[in-house]
Design a protein around this motif. Sequence first.
Motif, short mmCIF file in Angstrom:
data_model
loop_
_atom_site.label_atom_id
_atom_site.label_comp_id
_atom_site.label_asym_id
_atom_site.label_seq_id
_atom_site.Cartn_x
_atom_site.Cartn_y
_atom_site.Cartn_z
N THR A 154 22.93 66.26 40.09
CA THR A 154 22.07 65.19 39.44
C THR A 154 22.74 64.85 38.09
OG1 THR A 154 20.02 66.24 39.88
CG2 THR A 154 19.83 64.51 38.09
N GLN A 155 23.24 63.55 38.21
CA GLN A 155 24.08 62.73 36.89
C GLN A 155 23.03 61.71 36.39
OE1 GLN A 155 27.94 62.39 39.40
NE2 GLN A 155 28.08 61.44 37.76
N PRO A 156 23.15 61.44 35.12
CA PRO A 156 22.52 60.25 34.38
C PRO A 156 22.98 58.90 35.15
CG PRO A 156 24.09 60.92 33.01
CD PRO A 156 23.99 61.98 34.26
N PRO A 157 21.99 57.94 35.56
CA PRO A 157 22.37 56.71 36.19
C PRO A 157 23.37 56.09 35.42
CG PRO A 157 20.02 56.97 36.10
CD PRO A 157 20.69 58.08 35.19
N SER A 158 23.41 56.04 33.93
CA SER A 158 24.20 55.06 33.29
C SER A 158 24.42 55.76 31.89
CB SER A 158 23.73 53.86 33.35
OG SER A 158 22.54 53.74 32.61
N VAL A 159 25.60 55.60 31.17
CA VAL A 159 25.95 55.50 29.79
C VAL A 159 26.60 54.67 29.37
CG1 VAL A 159 25.83 58.28 30.06
CG2 VAL A 159 28.06 57.08 30.33
N SER A 160 26.68 54.31 27.91
CA SER A 160 27.39 53.31 27.52
C SER A 160 27.75 53.52 26.10
CB SER A 160 26.49 52.13 27.50
OG SER A 160 25.24 52.12 26.86
N ALA A 161 28.86 52.74 25.49
CA ALA A 161 29.27 53.04 24.20
C ALA A 161 30.34 52.07 23.92
CB ALA A 161 29.85 54.57 24.09
N ALA A 162 30.42 51.86 22.51
CA ALA A 162 31.43 50.69 22.25
C ALA A 162 32.94 51.18 22.43
CB ALA A 162 31.27 50.61 20.71
N PRO A 163 33.88 50.37 22.38
CA PRO A 163 35.18 50.61 22.60
C PRO A 163 35.78 51.63 21.54
CG PRO A 163 34.99 48.36 22.87
CD PRO A 163 33.79 48.87 22.60
N GLY A 164 36.43 52.64 21.76
CA GLY A 164 36.98 53.56 20.82
C GLY A 164 36.01 54.83 20.72
N GLN A 165 34.65 54.69 21.11
CA GLN A 165 33.79 55.81 21.01
C GLN A 165 33.82 56.95 22.39
OE1 GLN A 165 31.41 55.84 18.30
NE2 GLN A 165 33.17 54.64 17.48
N LYS A 166 32.92 57.57 22.15
CA LYS A 166 33.16 58.91 23.12
C LYS A 166 31.85 58.81 23.76
CE LYS A 166 33.12 63.79 23.73
NZ LYS A 166 33.12 65.25 22.84
N VAL A 167 31.79 59.17 25.19
CA VAL A 167 30.79 59.43 26.11
C VAL A 167 30.72 60.75 26.81
CG1 VAL A 167 30.24 56.88 26.35
CG2 VAL A 167 31.77 57.97 27.96
N THR A 213 30.39 68.90 32.77
CA THR A 213 30.38 67.69 31.98
C THR A 213 31.66 67.14 31.85
OG1 THR A 213 28.56 68.70 30.24
CG2 THR A 213 29.80 66.81 29.48
N LEU A 214 31.53 65.71 32.00
CA LEU A 214 32.89 65.13 31.88
C LEU A 214 32.76 64.17 30.32
CD1 LEU A 214 35.46 63.78 32.94
CD2 LEU A 214 33.89 61.71 33.91
N GLY A 215 34.02 64.42 29.81
CA GLY A 215 33.85 63.67 28.44
C GLY A 215 35.09 62.54 28.44
N ILE A 216 35.00 61.60 27.79
CA ILE A 216 35.75 60.39 27.91
C ILE A 216 35.84 59.92 26.41
CG2 ILE A 216 36.74 58.07 28.72
CD1 ILE A 216 34.66 58.41 31.01
N THR A 217 36.88 60.23 25.58
CA THR A 217 37.33 59.76 24.17
C THR A 217 37.98 58.58 24.17
OG1 THR A 217 38.98 61.28 24.15
CG2 THR A 217 36.97 62.27 23.62
N GLY A 218 37.90 57.89 23.09
CA GLY A 218 38.69 56.41 22.85
C GLY A 218 38.58 55.55 23.95
N LEU A 219 37.18 55.46 24.29
CA LEU A 219 36.70 54.48 25.42
C LEU A 219 37.35 53.23 25.47
CD1 LEU A 219 34.52 55.01 27.53
CD2 LEU A 219 32.98 53.72 26.35
N GLN A 220 37.93 52.63 26.53
CA GLN A 220 38.51 51.72 26.68
C GLN A 220 37.69 50.69 27.73
OE1 GLN A 220 42.57 52.54 27.82
NE2 GLN A 220 43.02 53.68 26.00
N THR A 221 38.00 49.21 27.79
CA THR A 221 37.36 48.30 28.73
C THR A 221 37.75 48.72 29.92
OG1 THR A 221 38.93 46.84 28.44
CG2 THR A 221 37.11 46.38 27.04
N GLY A 222 38.97 49.20 30.32
CA GLY A 222 39.32 49.92 31.74
C GLY A 222 38.52 51.14 32.33
N ASP A 223 38.09 51.61 31.35
CA ASP A 223 37.26 52.76 31.78
C ASP A 223 35.80 52.36 32.23
OD1 ASP A 223 38.10 54.73 28.95
OD2 ASP A 223 39.18 54.45 30.66
#
Lengths: 111, 116
Positions: A5-18, A73-83
């Motif tokens: 089970t994964q969350p359907p969606s997550v969001s954050a601003a560019p540069g942030q972490k999810v 858990t998967l972490g993505i830091t420094g979020l970019q539009t290409g992510d």
Amino acid sequence: QSVLTQPPSVSAAPGQKVTISCSGSSSNIGNNYVSWYQQLPGTAPKLLIYDNNKRPSGIPDRFSGSKSGTSATLGITGLQTGDEADYYCGTWDSSLSVRYVFGTGTKVTVL
Amino acid sequence: EVQLVESGGGLVQPGGSLRLSCAASGFTFSSYEMNWVRQAPGKGLEWVSYISSSGSTIYYADSVKGRFTISRDNAKNSLYLQMNSLRAEDTAVYYCARDGSYYLYWGQGTLVTVSS
């Protein structure tokens, strides 16, 4: 219906972490390595993380993976539009029969 | 360079059959486990089948067991998926993927549409 089970969606601003969670059980995550895949629209999935926390060559260290018990858990830091993409966890499962299972998928949106 | 190229997709009527192929190059095909993974339109990834490097060990998803058959020809560097008794719910893009524990290499996919 997936056993991971994964969350359907997550969001954050560019540069942030999810972070994206992947919840399973002892028959899958609890006793097997977890991998993570990124799928951009209209393309084949791409391996981001394998063996819980290892990155293939060419994957930036902005992507990280961890596992604890029956969750990963998967972490993505420094979020970019290409992510902006769909992300899936995956692992082997041996509850009733041997099979590989993918998570339900999470859409990452960059605000 | 590792390449996986699927072929054989198309439109088929319910109850019909189709054989998918995956041509491998850029690595020693006979040394690697292989898989088929599919994705229905607008849906998530679904693992379909696994075959060991020698072909001696095979696994299937419950949804295709008894209808699909995975095989390989190491001399031809090719992976196959024979799909029989096709149903509307088998409509998907089918990918071949290399390795057993995780899938580093994927093909571009081939679309199978089951419809009358």
